[in-house]
Design an enzyme around this catalytic site. Structure first.
Site, PDB file in Angstrom:
ATOM      1  N   TRP A 130      44.028  32.448  47.827  1.00 39.97           N
ATOM      2  CA  TRP A 130      44.066  32.417  49.294  1.00 39.97           C
ATOM      3  C   TRP A 130      44.437  33.760  49.917  1.00 39.97           C
ATOM      4  O   TRP A 130      44.347  33.919  51.128  1.00 39.97           O
ATOM      5  CB  TRP A 130      45.093  31.371  49.770  1.00 39.97           C
ATOM      6  CG  TRP A 130      46.400  31.474  49.047  1.00 39.97           C
ATOM      7  CD1 TRP A 130      46.785  30.735  47.961  1.00 39.97           C
ATOM      8  CD2 TRP A 130      47.472  32.385  49.297  1.00 39.97           C
ATOM      9  NE1 TRP A 130      48.026  31.138  47.526  1.00 39.97           N
ATOM     10  CE2 TRP A 130      48.480  32.149  48.331  1.00 39.97           C
ATOM     11  CE3 TRP A 130      47.693  33.392  50.245  1.00 39.97           C
ATOM     12  CZ2 TRP A 130      49.664  32.882  48.281  1.00 39.97           C
ATOM     13  CZ3 TRP A 130      48.875  34.120  50.199  1.00 39.97           C
ATOM     14  CH2 TRP A 130      49.842  33.852  49.224  1.00 39.97           C
ATOM     15  N   ASN A 131      44.873  34.744  49.109  1.00 37.74           N
ATOM     16  CA  ASN A 131      45.457  35.934  49.752  1.00 37.74           C
ATOM     17  C   ASN A 131      44.408  36.887  50.339  1.00 37.74           C
ATOM     18  O   ASN A 131      44.721  37.640  51.262  1.00 37.74           O
ATOM     19  CB  ASN A 131      46.435  36.658  48.827  1.00 37.74           C
ATOM     20  CG  ASN A 131      45.825  37.103  47.533  1.00 37.74           C
ATOM     21  OD1 ASN A 131      44.729  36.682  47.180  1.00 37.74           O
ATOM     22  ND2 ASN A 131      46.524  37.954  46.806  1.00 37.74           N
ATOM     23  N   LYS A 154      34.793  27.851  43.772  1.00 40.61           N
ATOM     24  CA  LYS A 154      35.843  27.035  44.381  1.00 40.61           C
ATOM     25  C   LYS A 154      36.839  27.987  45.028  1.00 40.61           C
ATOM     26  O   LYS A 154      37.609  28.654  44.333  1.00 40.61           O
ATOM     27  CB  LYS A 154      36.577  26.177  43.345  1.00 40.61           C
ATOM     28  CG  LYS A 154      37.487  25.160  44.035  1.00 40.61           C
ATOM     29  CD  LYS A 154      38.619  24.658  43.169  1.00 40.61           C
ATOM     30  CE  LYS A 154      39.808  25.560  43.168  1.00 40.61           C
ATOM     31  NZ  LYS A 154      40.441  25.775  44.492  1.00 40.61           N
ATOM     32  N   PRO A 155      36.813  28.071  46.366  1.00 37.24           N
ATOM     33  CA  PRO A 155      37.824  28.910  47.027  1.00 37.24           C
ATOM     34  C   PRO A 155      39.152  28.156  47.036  1.00 37.24           C
ATOM     35  O   PRO A 155      39.199  26.969  46.700  1.00 37.24           O
ATOM     36  CB  PRO A 155      37.284  29.044  48.454  1.00 37.24           C
ATOM     37  CG  PRO A 155      36.478  27.804  48.674  1.00 37.24           C
ATOM     38  CD  PRO A 155      35.935  27.393  47.325  1.00 37.24           C
ATOM     39  N   GLY A 207      43.874  34.689  40.172  1.00 37.98           N
ATOM     40  CA  GLY A 207      44.987  33.809  40.523  1.00 37.98           C
ATOM     41  C   GLY A 207      46.134  34.017  39.556  1.00 37.98           C
ATOM     42  O   GLY A 207      46.273  35.097  38.962  1.00 37.98           O
ATOM     43  N   SER A 208      46.930  32.983  39.371  1.00 37.05           N
ATOM     44  CA  SER A 208      48.140  33.133  38.562  1.00 37.05           C
ATOM     45  C   SER A 208      47.805  33.189  37.067  1.00 37.05           C
ATOM     46  O   SER A 208      46.789  32.646  36.617  1.00 37.05           O
ATOM     47  CB  SER A 208      49.084  31.967  38.840  1.00 37.05           C
ATOM     48  OG  SER A 208      48.457  30.754  38.486  1.00 37.05           O
ATOM     49  N   GLU A 229      41.546  38.042  36.559  1.00 38.06           N
ATOM     50  CA  GLU A 229      42.358  38.963  37.355  1.00 38.06           C
ATOM     51  C   GLU A 229      43.618  38.189  37.731  1.00 38.06           C
ATOM     52  O   GLU A 229      43.603  37.350  38.619  1.00 38.06           O
ATOM     53  CB  GLU A 229      41.551  39.416  38.576  1.00 38.06           C
ATOM     54  CG  GLU A 229      41.963  40.761  39.095  1.00 38.06           C
ATOM     55  CD  GLU A 229      43.005  40.622  40.186  1.00 38.06           C
ATOM     56  OE1 GLU A 229      44.211  40.679  39.835  1.00 38.06           O
ATOM     57  OE2 GLU A 229      42.632  40.443  41.347  1.00 38.06           O
ATOM     58  N   LEU A 230      44.696  38.461  37.002  1.00 37.44           N
ATOM     59  CA  LEU A 230      45.873  37.596  37.066  1.00 37.44           C
ATOM     60  C   LEU A 230      47.045  38.302  37.753  1.00 37.44           C
ATOM     61  O   LEU A 230      46.855  39.146  38.600  1.00 37.44           O
ATOM     62  CB  LEU A 230      46.217  37.121  35.652  1.00 37.44           C
ATOM     63  CG  LEU A 230      45.010  36.504  34.896  1.00 37.44           C
ATOM     64  CD1 LEU A 230      45.356  36.147  33.478  1.00 37.44           C
ATOM     65  CD2 LEU A 230      44.464  35.292  35.635  1.00 37.44           C
ATOM     66  N   CYS A 263      48.422  40.869  44.531  1.00 37.69           N
ATOM     67  CA  CYS A 263      48.727  41.059  43.103  1.00 37.69           C
ATOM     68  C   CYS A 263      49.047  42.519  42.778  1.00 37.69           C
ATOM     69  O   CYS A 263      49.719  42.804  41.790  1.00 37.69           O
ATOM     70  CB  CYS A 263      47.589  40.542  42.238  1.00 37.69           C
ATOM     71  SG  CYS A 263      46.000  41.246  42.679  1.00 37.69           S
ATOM     72  N   GLU A 360      56.726  38.241  39.635  1.00 38.19           N
ATOM     73  CA  GLU A 360      55.822  38.728  40.681  1.00 38.19           C
ATOM     74  C   GLU A 360      56.332  38.145  42.006  1.00 38.19           C
ATOM     75  O   GLU A 360      56.314  36.933  42.215  1.00 38.19           O
ATOM     76  CB  GLU A 360      54.394  38.267  40.405  1.00 38.19           C
ATOM     77  CG  GLU A 360      53.409  38.818  41.400  1.00 38.19           C
ATOM     78  CD  GLU A 360      51.965  38.495  41.055  1.00 38.19           C
ATOM     79  OE1 GLU A 360      51.709  37.457  40.438  1.00 38.19           O
ATOM     80  OE2 GLU A 360      51.091  39.301  41.436  1.00 38.19           O
ATOM     81  N   GLU A 437      36.244  44.159  38.057  1.00 39.14           N
ATOM     82  CA  GLU A 437      35.401  43.814  39.201  1.00 39.14           C
ATOM     83  C   GLU A 437      35.193  45.064  40.041  1.00 39.14           C
ATOM     84  O   GLU A 437      36.132  45.831  40.253  1.00 39.14           O
ATOM     85  CB  GLU A 437      36.082  42.734  40.053  1.00 39.14           C
ATOM     86  CG  GLU A 437      36.221  41.421  39.304  1.00 39.14           C
ATOM     87  CD  GLU A 437      36.708  40.298  40.206  1.00 39.14           C
ATOM     88  OE1 GLU A 437      37.895  40.304  40.566  1.00 39.14           O
ATOM     89  OE2 GLU A 437      35.894  39.431  40.563  1.00 39.14           O
TER      90      GLU A 437
HETATM   91  P1  ADP Z   1      48.378  31.289  43.630  1.00 41.12           P
HETATM   92  O1  ADP Z   1      49.785  31.212  43.203  1.00 41.12           O
HETATM   93  O2  ADP Z   1      47.894  32.628  44.024  1.00 41.12           O
HETATM   94  O3  ADP Z   1      47.974  30.197  44.579  1.00 41.12           O
HETATM   95  P2  ADP Z   1      46.940  29.821  41.636  1.00 41.12           P
HETATM   96  O4  ADP Z   1      46.556  30.284  40.273  1.00 41.12           O
HETATM   97  O5  ADP Z   1      47.772  28.595  41.744  1.00 41.12           O
HETATM   98  O6  ADP Z   1      47.592  31.084  42.295  1.00 41.12           O
HETATM   99  O7  ADP Z   1      45.664  29.605  42.534  1.00 41.12           O
HETATM  100  C1  ADP Z   1      44.496  30.382  42.452  1.00 41.12           C
HETATM  101  C2  ADP Z   1      43.293  29.471  42.487  1.00 41.12           C
HETATM  102  O8  ADP Z   1      43.359  28.621  41.343  1.00 41.12           O
HETATM  103  C3  ADP Z   1      43.221  28.563  43.713  1.00 41.12           C
HETATM  104  O9  ADP Z   1      41.867  28.411  44.100  1.00 41.12           O
HETATM  105  C4  ADP Z   1      43.741  27.244  43.171  1.00 41.12           C
HETATM  106  O10 ADP Z   1      43.261  26.114  43.879  1.00 41.12           O
HETATM  107  C5  ADP Z   1      43.193  27.264  41.767  1.00 41.12           C
HETATM  108  N1  ADP Z   1      43.884  26.380  40.822  1.00 41.12           N
HETATM  109  C6  ADP Z   1      45.181  26.004  40.815  1.00 41.12           C
HETATM  110  N2  ADP Z   1      45.421  25.179  39.779  1.00 41.12           N
HETATM  111  C7  ADP Z   1      44.243  25.009  39.112  1.00 41.12           C
HETATM  112  C8  ADP Z   1      43.833  24.273  37.945  1.00 41.12           C
HETATM  113  N3  ADP Z   1      44.679  23.520  37.258  1.00 41.12           N
HETATM  114  N4  ADP Z   1      42.539  24.362  37.571  1.00 41.12           N
HETATM  115  C9  ADP Z   1      41.671  25.142  38.262  1.00 41.12           C
HETATM  116  N5  ADP Z   1      41.998  25.850  39.356  1.00 41.12           N
HETATM  117  C10 ADP Z   1      43.266  25.789  39.785  1.00 41.12           C
END
Ligand code: ADP
Length: 459
Positions: A130-131, A154-155, A207-208, A229-230, A263, A360, A437
């Site tokens: 979302w950032n 999937k956003p 994401g995470s 990209e974590l 990040c 982080e 990327e």
């Molecule tokens: P943040 O802490 O930046 O929100 P996340 O890794 O939780 O990081 O989220 C990044 C993306 O991963 C979002 O689109 C979120 O909906 C998605 N996400 C979170 N959990 C899962 C999961 N178990 N499987 C697939 N996508 C996920």
């Protein structure tokens, strides 16, 4: 439907579809069915559609920026900056699609020729955070489409409105159903649908680190290519020969972007002993001139954090640092405009056993650490499971090159607080992920190399 809330005041900004598993599977089917025709289009034709999309979105950039202010909370000037940044990827890859060159290799047999071509890997999927609601989408989809892949995205359910608006313009630009699909709903179920589908050849995730690892594990059985990209824990090193004002300006720009929810945000600020106190005092003045409020006007302000759990996390990290002996030089509490606004916070003399050193932060907290020698700071900077980006400020050329050589990170930025642009390879090492990327390197992640031996030429 999924409701989308404005983090500045809790009001509802809009809704996004809460798709069933059947809807998601149908969208994956379309992504796969569209691949043969899209991959066979001339690169020039794919580029032309991307270019058209770039022009349509460019003409409506203000509306995109205002939508992002509402669903994400970043201020308008930053949102406009993100739109320009994100558009850069569409523009770049519209051009780059024509330049996915192969090779010929000197032959190993007298009657043969060796040819190397690059082919799109196939239907692909992406999951974005979302950032950066705009740029995260364009950086992935423009690259995939230019290479000849189709993509389903999937956003984040926190910020899907910008994503769907981008999709609507893509359709208007002639990028058809299937080539670019979008789904929203239960992230876990959608993630499993992507990873478990043998037809999906690649997943790009931002994401995470925990979710990245889960996706990688779930993709093992179908051996997908992945770009990850974590998380990051960026060191920001300031040597005592710097222009302090310049280094402070770089730090403030890098750190307060998106209220620190980035990040590549500087997370550990190492300042050399001789200038530590002056640096901290200058930083305090700079930080305290910046307003904390909803960002609907053009000048830079620090907006809200994305949700309550983000605020709780930041608050807990600050409390823990203080418990371990750190001093709050500025901030350290909520700001007035609403429950999700947190004051930019400077922590001095933070001990290495505070949680903030290893986490982080994802918020507007600037922990300052003292160091003595270059050798010491390189060791401490590298003492992290992450390796996304490192910043260093020094006018000494030899030292600048040593930073580039010795710091274990995917990106090293010297004398600037600005990292990303469409032409450079963005990505990390260690637990920050793999793959790149942007630019030339980014598109290589969406092609597979094919070797063809044309033998028997003299028969
Ligand atoms: P943040 O802490 O930046 O929100 P996340 O890794 O939780 O990081 O989220 C990044 C993306 O991963 C979002 O689109 C979120 O909906 C998605 N996400 C979170 N959990 C899962 C999961 N178990 N499987 C697939 N996508 C996920």
């Amino acid at each position: 439907m999924i409701k989308v809330y404005n983090p500045a005041d809790g009001s509802v900004v809009g809704e996004a579809p809460d798709m069933s598993q059947t809807d998601v599977l149908a969208a994956i089917d379309r992504t796969c069915a569209a691949f043969p025709a899209w991959s066979k289009l001339l690169a020039k034709e794919r580029g032309a559609k991307l270019r058209r999309w770039f022009e349509l979105v460019s003409a409506d950039r203000r509306a995109f920026a205002e939508l992002m202010v509402k669903e994400n909370g970043k201020c308008l000037s930053e949102a406009l900056g993100e739109v320009a940044y994100g558009l850069g990827f569409i523009e770049w890859y519209a051009e780059e699609s024509k330049r996915v060159y192969g090779d010929t290799i000197p032959t190993h047999a007298p009657d043969a020729q060796v040819i190397v071509t690059k082919e799109p890997v196939g239907p692909t999927a992406a999951i974005t955070p979302w950032n950066f609601p705009f740029m995260m989408i364009t950086r992935k989809i423009a690259t995939a489409l230019a290479a000849g892949c189709t993509m389903i995205i999937k956003p984040s359910e926190e910020t899907p409105l910008t994503a769907y608006k981008l999709l609507a313009y893509a359709r208007e630009a002639g990028i058809p159903e299937g080539v670019f699909e979008m789904v929203t709903g239960d992230p876990k179920a959608i993630g499993e649908a992507f990873t478990g589908d043998p037809r999906i050849q690649k997943i790009s995730f931002t994401g995470s680190t925990n979710v990245g690892k889960l996706l990688a594990r779930n993709s093992a059985d179908t051996l997908k290519k992945m770009t990850m990209e974590l998380g990051g824990n960026a060191p920001f090193i300031v040597f005592d020969d710097v222009d302090i004002d310049h280094a402070v300006a770089g730090l403030v720009a890098a750190k307060l972007r998106n209220s620190g929810q980035v990040c590549i945000s500087p997370n550990r600020i190492y300042v050399q002993d001789a200038i530590y106190d002056t640096f901290a005092a200058t930083l305090k003045v700079a930080i305290e001139t910046i307003r904390v409020e909803q960002g609907l006007q053009e000048d830079f302000v620090v907006g809200p954090l994305i949700n309550q759990s983000a605020v709780n996390k930041v608050d807990a990290l600050v409390a823990d640092a203080v418990k371990h002996g750190a001093t709050v030089l500025s901030g350290g509490e909520l700001a007035k405009p609403g429950s999700l606004f947190y004051k930019p916070t400077i922590l001095t003399d933070v001990p290495d056993d505070a949680q903030v050193r290893h986490t982080e932060i994802f918020g507007p907290v600037l922990p300052l650490y003292r160091f003595d020698t270059e050798e010491e700071v390189v060791r401490r900077a590298n003492d992290s499971e992450y390796g996304l980006v490192a910043y260093a400020f020094t006018p000494d050329l030899g030292r600048a090159f040593r930073m580039s050589r010795d710091i274990k990170a995917g990106m090293v930025v010297v004398n600037s607080g600005s990292v990303g642009t469409e032409s450079v390879p963005f990505g990390g090492v260690k637990q920050s992920g793999y793959g790149r990327e942007g630019g030339y390197y980014g598109i290589q992640e969406y092609v597979s190399v094919k070797y063809t031996l044309m033998a028997g030429l003299d028969r």
